[in-house]
Design an enzyme around this catalytic site. Structure first.
Site, short mmCIF file in Angstrom:
data_model
loop_
_atom_site.label_atom_id
_atom_site.label_comp_id
_atom_site.label_asym_id
_atom_site.label_seq_id
_atom_site.Cartn_x
_atom_site.Cartn_y
_atom_site.Cartn_z
N ASN A 10 0.79 -1.27 0.08
CA ASN A 10 -0.04 -0.18 0.09
C ASN A 10 0.87 1.17 0.13
O ASN A 10 1.54 1.54 0.97
CB ASN A 10 -0.86 -0.06 1.14
CG ASN A 10 -1.66 1.14 1.52
OD1 ASN A 10 -1.73 1.85 0.58
ND2 ASN A 10 -2.40 1.24 2.47
N TRP A 11 0.95 2.09 -1.03
CA TRP A 11 1.75 3.09 -1.22
C TRP A 11 1.48 4.20 -0.50
O TRP A 11 2.03 5.26 -0.47
CB TRP A 11 2.32 3.38 -2.58
CG TRP A 11 3.00 2.27 -3.58
CD1 TRP A 11 3.20 1.01 -2.94
CD2 TRP A 11 3.49 2.12 -4.83
NE1 TRP A 11 4.13 0.03 -4.06
CE2 TRP A 11 3.92 0.94 -5.03
CE3 TRP A 11 3.31 3.07 -5.87
CZ2 TRP A 11 4.57 0.40 -6.27
CZ3 TRP A 11 3.88 2.83 -6.99
CH2 TRP A 11 4.65 1.73 -7.44
N LYS A 12 0.27 4.21 -0.19
CA LYS A 12 -0.64 5.40 0.43
C LYS A 12 -0.31 6.54 -0.64
O LYS A 12 -0.24 6.46 -1.76
CB LYS A 12 -0.14 5.64 1.74
CG LYS A 12 -0.28 4.27 2.57
CD LYS A 12 -0.09 4.48 3.93
CE LYS A 12 -0.06 3.17 4.84
NZ LYS A 12 -0.07 3.32 6.22
N HIS A 95 -9.57 1.04 5.01
CA HIS A 95 -8.07 1.38 5.68
C HIS A 95 -8.33 2.31 6.80
O HIS A 95 -9.35 3.23 6.51
CB HIS A 95 -7.22 1.98 4.60
CG HIS A 95 -6.01 1.89 5.13
ND1 HIS A 95 -5.43 2.78 6.26
CD2 HIS A 95 -4.77 1.02 5.21
CE1 HIS A 95 -4.03 2.44 6.34
NE2 HIS A 95 -3.78 1.37 5.73
N GLU A 97 -6.89 4.68 7.89
CA GLU A 97 -6.51 6.21 7.71
C GLU A 97 -7.85 6.75 6.86
O GLU A 97 -8.20 8.09 7.00
CB GLU A 97 -5.45 6.53 6.73
CG GLU A 97 -4.09 5.88 7.67
CD GLU A 97 -2.98 5.49 6.71
OE1 GLU A 97 -2.98 5.53 5.48
OE2 GLU A 97 -2.04 4.79 7.30
N GLU A 167 -5.28 -4.86 10.54
CA GLU A 167 -4.44 -3.75 10.84
C GLU A 167 -4.76 -2.94 12.13
O GLU A 167 -5.32 -2.08 12.10
CB GLU A 167 -4.50 -2.94 9.61
CG GLU A 167 -4.02 -3.43 8.06
CD GLU A 167 -3.42 -2.42 7.30
OE1 GLU A 167 -2.32 -2.81 6.79
OE2 GLU A 167 -3.98 -1.20 7.26
N GLY A 173 2.44 2.51 10.72
CA GLY A 173 3.48 3.49 10.55
C GLY A 173 4.27 3.94 11.95
O GLY A 173 4.74 5.04 12.12
N SER A 213 3.63 -1.86 10.22
CA SER A 213 5.08 -1.80 10.56
C SER A 213 5.75 -3.22 10.20
O SER A 213 6.70 -3.77 10.92
CB SER A 213 5.23 -1.79 12.19
OG SER A 213 4.94 -0.36 12.37
N GLY A 234 2.82 -1.00 4.45
CA GLY A 234 3.10 0.55 4.15
C GLY A 234 4.51 0.91 3.79
O GLY A 234 4.83 0.49 2.53
N GLY A 235 5.06 1.28 4.71
CA GLY A 235 6.40 1.96 4.58
C GLY A 235 7.31 1.18 3.78
O GLY A 235 7.93 1.62 2.59
P1 13P Z 1 3.24 0.67 7.63
O1 13P Z 1 3.65 -0.90 7.23
O2 13P Z 1 3.94 1.79 7.11
O3 13P Z 1 2.97 0.40 9.15
O4 13P Z 1 1.56 0.65 7.20
C1 13P Z 1 0.59 -0.40 7.07
C2 13P Z 1 -0.38 0.00 6.57
O5 13P Z 1 -1.29 0.77 6.79
C3 13P Z 1 -0.82 -0.80 5.19
O6 13P Z 1 -2.12 -0.63 4.67
#
Ligand code: 13P
Length: 253
Positions: A10-12, A95, A97, A167, A173, A213, A234-235
Protein backbone atom coordinates in the site's frame (compact mmCIF):
# COMPACT_ATOMS: atom_id res chain seq x y z
CA UNK A 1 -6.18 -26.80 -0.97
CA UNK A 2 -2.95 -24.81 -0.62
CA UNK A 3 -3.21 -21.88 1.77
CA UNK A 4 -2.85 -18.51 0.07
CA UNK A 5 0.31 -16.42 0.38
CA UNK A 6 -0.14 -12.76 -0.46
CA UNK A 7 2.03 -9.68 0.00
CA UNK A 8 0.39 -6.38 -0.93
CA UNK A 9 2.12 -2.99 -0.98
CA UNK A 10 0.00 0.00 0.00
CA UNK A 11 1.94 3.00 -1.28
CA UNK A 12 -0.55 5.43 0.33
CA UNK A 13 -0.14 9.06 -0.84
CA UNK A 14 3.51 8.68 -1.80
CA UNK A 15 5.66 8.91 -4.94
CA UNK A 16 5.38 11.19 -7.94
CA UNK A 17 4.38 9.42 -11.13
CA UNK A 18 7.86 8.68 -12.50
CA UNK A 19 9.06 7.39 -9.12
CA UNK A 20 6.05 5.10 -8.93
CA UNK A 21 6.72 3.66 -12.36
CA UNK A 22 10.36 3.14 -11.43
CA UNK A 23 9.38 1.27 -8.25
CA UNK A 24 6.93 -0.94 -10.16
CA UNK A 25 9.72 -1.68 -12.66
CA UNK A 26 12.08 -2.74 -9.88
CA UNK A 27 9.47 -5.11 -8.46
CA UNK A 28 8.68 -6.57 -11.89
CA UNK A 29 12.39 -7.24 -12.45
CA UNK A 30 12.95 -8.48 -8.88
CA UNK A 31 13.20 -12.04 -7.65
CA UNK A 32 9.70 -13.04 -6.52
CA UNK A 33 8.76 -16.47 -5.13
CA UNK A 34 6.30 -18.19 -7.46
CA UNK A 35 3.92 -19.24 -4.70
CA UNK A 36 3.44 -15.70 -3.35
CA UNK A 37 0.83 -13.44 -4.94
CA UNK A 38 2.25 -9.92 -5.13
CA UNK A 39 -0.18 -6.99 -5.25
CA UNK A 40 0.70 -3.31 -5.68
CA UNK A 41 -1.63 -0.51 -4.57
CA UNK A 42 -0.28 2.76 -5.99
CA UNK A 43 -2.15 6.08 -6.05
CA UNK A 44 -5.00 6.41 -8.57
CA UNK A 45 -3.10 8.40 -11.19
CA UNK A 46 -0.37 5.72 -11.40
CA UNK A 47 -2.78 2.88 -12.05
CA UNK A 48 -3.15 2.78 -15.87
CA UNK A 49 0.58 3.16 -16.52
CA UNK A 50 1.55 0.62 -13.89
CA UNK A 51 -1.13 -1.78 -15.20
CA UNK A 52 0.77 -1.83 -18.49
CA UNK A 53 4.08 -2.56 -16.69
CA UNK A 54 2.55 -5.47 -14.78
CA UNK A 55 1.01 -7.21 -17.78
CA UNK A 56 2.08 -10.84 -17.97
CA UNK A 57 4.14 -10.69 -14.79
CA UNK A 58 1.52 -12.18 -12.50
CA UNK A 59 1.45 -9.13 -10.22
CA UNK A 60 -1.97 -7.91 -9.12
CA UNK A 61 -2.98 -4.25 -9.17
CA UNK A 62 -5.07 -2.64 -6.43
CA UNK A 63 -6.60 0.77 -5.90
CA UNK A 64 -6.46 2.27 -2.42
CA UNK A 65 -10.09 3.41 -2.39
CA UNK A 66 -13.16 3.86 -4.60
CA UNK A 67 -16.64 5.31 -4.50
CA UNK A 68 -19.80 3.32 -3.92
CA UNK A 69 -21.58 4.10 -7.24
CA UNK A 70 -20.56 3.21 -10.79
CA UNK A 71 -21.20 6.54 -12.58
CA UNK A 72 -22.79 9.91 -11.92
CA UNK A 73 -22.40 13.46 -10.66
CA UNK A 74 -19.86 12.79 -7.89
CA UNK A 75 -17.07 15.23 -8.66
CA UNK A 76 -13.65 13.92 -7.76
CA UNK A 77 -14.66 10.33 -7.13
CA UNK A 78 -13.53 7.14 -8.92
CA UNK A 79 -15.84 4.16 -9.38
CA UNK A 80 -15.03 0.44 -9.18
CA UNK A 81 -16.18 0.10 -12.78
CA UNK A 82 -13.67 2.76 -13.92
CA UNK A 83 -10.93 0.97 -11.97
CA UNK A 84 -11.86 -2.32 -13.63
CA UNK A 85 -11.49 -0.65 -17.03
CA UNK A 86 -7.97 0.47 -16.10
CA UNK A 87 -6.70 -3.04 -15.31
CA UNK A 88 -7.29 -3.00 -11.55
CA UNK A 89 -8.28 -6.29 -9.86
CA UNK A 90 -8.43 -5.35 -6.15
CA UNK A 91 -9.54 -2.37 -4.06
CA UNK A 92 -8.44 -1.62 -0.49
CA UNK A 93 -11.64 -0.90 1.43
CA UNK A 94 -11.82 0.55 4.92
CA UNK A 95 -8.20 1.39 5.62
CA UNK A 96 -8.01 2.96 9.08
CA UNK A 97 -6.65 6.17 7.54
CA UNK A 98 -9.87 6.50 5.53
CA UNK A 99 -11.98 5.69 8.57
CA UNK A 100 -10.10 8.34 10.56
CA UNK A 101 -9.54 11.20 8.10
CA UNK A 102 -12.58 10.70 5.85
CA UNK A 103 -15.11 9.47 8.42
CA UNK A 104 -15.80 6.22 6.57
CA UNK A 105 -18.34 4.22 8.58
CA UNK A 106 -18.92 0.47 8.74
CA UNK A 107 -22.20 0.99 6.84
CA UNK A 108 -20.47 2.89 4.01
CA UNK A 109 -17.76 0.22 3.86
CA UNK A 110 -20.41 -2.45 3.35
CA UNK A 111 -21.75 -0.48 0.38
CA UNK A 112 -18.24 0.04 -1.02
CA UNK A 113 -17.38 -3.67 -0.62
CA UNK A 114 -20.58 -4.64 -2.43
CA UNK A 115 -19.87 -2.15 -5.25
CA UNK A 116 -16.36 -3.54 -5.63
CA UNK A 117 -17.69 -7.10 -6.00
CA UNK A 118 -20.40 -6.00 -8.40
CA UNK A 119 -17.73 -4.48 -10.68
CA UNK A 120 -15.93 -7.84 -10.74
CA UNK A 121 -13.13 -6.77 -8.37
CA UNK A 122 -11.98 -8.13 -5.00
CA UNK A 123 -11.98 -5.97 -1.86
CA UNK A 124 -8.99 -6.05 0.47
CA UNK A 125 -11.04 -5.24 3.53
CA UNK A 126 -9.15 -3.65 6.44
CA UNK A 127 -10.17 -3.99 10.06
CA UNK A 128 -8.38 -3.36 13.35
CA UNK A 129 -8.64 -1.63 16.68
CA UNK A 130 -7.15 1.66 17.95
CA UNK A 131 -4.74 1.65 20.90
CA UNK A 132 -7.25 2.68 23.56
CA UNK A 133 -9.54 -0.20 22.60
CA UNK A 134 -6.71 -2.71 22.98
CA UNK A 135 -5.71 -1.15 26.29
CA UNK A 136 -9.26 -1.82 27.51
CA UNK A 137 -9.02 -5.43 26.27
CA UNK A 138 -11.94 -4.91 23.90
CA UNK A 139 -10.16 -5.47 20.57
CA UNK A 140 -12.11 -8.59 19.59
CA UNK A 141 -15.51 -7.00 20.18
CA UNK A 142 -14.35 -3.98 18.15
CA UNK A 143 -13.20 -6.04 15.16
CA UNK A 144 -16.28 -8.25 15.41
CA UNK A 145 -18.49 -5.18 15.01
CA UNK A 146 -16.50 -4.07 11.95
CA UNK A 147 -16.97 -7.50 10.37
CA UNK A 148 -20.63 -7.78 11.30
CA UNK A 149 -21.62 -4.35 10.01
CA UNK A 150 -19.50 -4.25 6.83
CA UNK A 151 -19.10 -7.86 5.70
CA UNK A 152 -21.91 -10.00 7.12
CA UNK A 153 -24.56 -8.38 4.89
CA UNK A 154 -22.60 -9.62 1.83
CA UNK A 155 -23.65 -12.92 0.25
CA UNK A 156 -21.65 -15.99 1.25
CA UNK A 157 -20.52 -16.24 -2.37
CA UNK A 158 -18.96 -12.77 -2.31
CA UNK A 159 -17.63 -13.12 1.22
CA UNK A 160 -15.74 -16.30 0.38
CA UNK A 161 -13.73 -14.35 -2.26
CA UNK A 162 -12.67 -11.42 -0.05
CA UNK A 163 -9.17 -10.67 1.26
CA UNK A 164 -9.08 -9.44 4.85
CA UNK A 165 -6.28 -7.34 6.30
CA UNK A 166 -6.03 -7.12 10.08
CA UNK A 167 -4.28 -3.82 10.75
CA UNK A 168 -4.21 -2.75 14.39
CA UNK A 169 -4.20 1.07 14.26
CA UNK A 170 -1.50 1.29 16.94
CA UNK A 171 0.90 -0.69 14.73
CA UNK A 172 0.47 1.36 11.53
CA UNK A 173 3.44 3.58 10.73
CA UNK A 174 4.63 3.41 14.35
CA UNK A 175 7.31 0.71 14.23
CA UNK A 176 5.35 -1.11 16.98
CA UNK A 177 4.54 -4.29 15.09
CA UNK A 178 2.05 -6.67 16.71
CA UNK A 179 3.76 -9.79 18.03
CA UNK A 180 3.20 -12.94 15.96
CA UNK A 181 1.09 -14.31 18.84
CA UNK A 182 -1.06 -11.18 19.07
CA UNK A 183 -1.67 -11.21 15.32
CA UNK A 184 -2.29 -14.97 15.20
CA UNK A 185 -4.86 -14.71 18.00
CA UNK A 186 -6.85 -12.07 16.13
CA UNK A 187 -6.56 -13.90 12.81
CA UNK A 188 -8.03 -17.06 14.38
CA UNK A 189 -10.84 -14.94 15.80
CA UNK A 190 -11.56 -13.36 12.39
CA UNK A 191 -11.44 -16.71 10.61
CA UNK A 192 -13.87 -18.23 13.14
CA UNK A 193 -16.31 -15.35 12.67
CA UNK A 194 -16.23 -15.60 8.88
CA UNK A 195 -16.48 -19.41 9.08
CA UNK A 196 -19.95 -19.04 10.53
CA UNK A 197 -21.01 -17.32 7.27
CA UNK A 198 -19.10 -19.26 4.58
CA UNK A 199 -18.39 -22.68 6.07
CA UNK A 200 -15.25 -24.62 6.95
CA UNK A 201 -13.71 -25.26 3.55
CA UNK A 202 -13.85 -21.64 2.31
CA UNK A 203 -12.83 -20.20 5.70
CA UNK A 204 -9.74 -22.42 5.79
CA UNK A 205 -8.35 -20.78 2.64
CA UNK A 206 -9.64 -17.23 3.22
CA UNK A 207 -6.62 -14.92 2.94
CA UNK A 208 -6.15 -12.96 6.17
CA UNK A 209 -3.18 -10.58 5.93
CA UNK A 210 -1.50 -8.72 8.77
CA UNK A 211 -0.62 -5.04 8.39
CA UNK A 212 1.23 -2.60 10.63
CA UNK A 213 5.00 -1.98 10.64
CA UNK A 214 5.83 -5.14 8.66
CA UNK A 215 9.54 -5.02 7.76
CA UNK A 216 12.09 -7.50 6.40
CA UNK A 217 13.28 -8.25 9.95
CA UNK A 218 9.89 -9.15 11.41
CA UNK A 219 8.02 -10.70 8.44
CA UNK A 220 9.26 -14.28 8.84
CA UNK A 221 8.07 -14.42 12.48
CA UNK A 222 4.61 -13.32 11.40
CA UNK A 223 4.47 -15.58 8.32
CA UNK A 224 5.40 -18.61 10.43
CA UNK A 225 2.01 -18.39 12.14
CA UNK A 226 -0.71 -20.76 10.98
CA UNK A 227 -3.41 -18.17 10.26
CA UNK A 228 -1.29 -15.31 8.88
CA UNK A 229 -1.50 -15.60 5.10
CA UNK A 230 0.70 -12.64 4.25
CA UNK A 231 0.95 -8.91 4.76
CA UNK A 232 -0.38 -5.54 3.75
CA UNK A 233 2.78 -3.45 3.82
CA UNK A 234 2.97 0.35 4.01
CA UNK A 235 6.35 2.07 4.44
CA UNK A 236 8.50 -0.95 3.52
CA UNK A 237 6.62 -1.36 0.22
CA UNK A 238 8.19 1.89 -1.03
CA UNK A 239 11.65 0.30 -1.08
CA UNK A 240 11.84 -2.50 -3.67
CA UNK A 241 14.58 -4.41 -1.85
CA UNK A 242 12.63 -4.45 1.43
CA UNK A 243 9.35 -5.37 -0.25
CA UNK A 244 10.99 -8.24 -2.17
CA UNK A 245 12.65 -9.43 1.02
CA UNK A 246 9.29 -9.50 2.81
CA UNK A 247 7.89 -11.57 -0.05
CA UNK A 248 10.73 -14.06 0.44
CA UNK A 249 10.00 -14.44 4.19
CA UNK A 250 7.47 -17.29 4.11
CA UNK A 251 8.53 -20.64 5.53
CA UNK A 252 9.58 -23.32 3.02
CA UNK A 253 6.49 -25.13 1.81
P1 13P B 1 3.14 0.55 7.68
O1 13P B 1 3.65 -0.75 7.12
O2 13P B 1 3.84 1.75 7.17
O3 13P B 1 3.01 0.48 9.17
O4 13P B 1 1.62 0.71 7.12
C1 13P B 1 0.75 -0.37 7.20
C2 13P B 1 -0.47 -0.05 6.44
O5 13P B 1 -1.23 0.84 6.79
C3 13P B 1 -0.74 -0.83 5.21
O6 13P B 1 -2.01 -0.58 4.72
Amino acid sequence: MQKPRIVAGNWKMNLRLQAGIHLADEIVRGNRPEDVQCILAPPFIHLPLIARKLEQHGIGLAAQNCYEYSTGPYTGEISPDMLQSAGVAYVIVGHSERRLHFQESNALLYRKSLAVFEAGLIPIFCCGEPLEVRQQGKEKAFVEQQLEESLFPLSAEYLSQIIIAYEPVWAIGTGHVASPDQAQEMHVFIRDKIRSRIGDASAAVLPILYGGSVKPDNASGLFAMEDINGALVGGASLVAKDFLEIMASFPNS
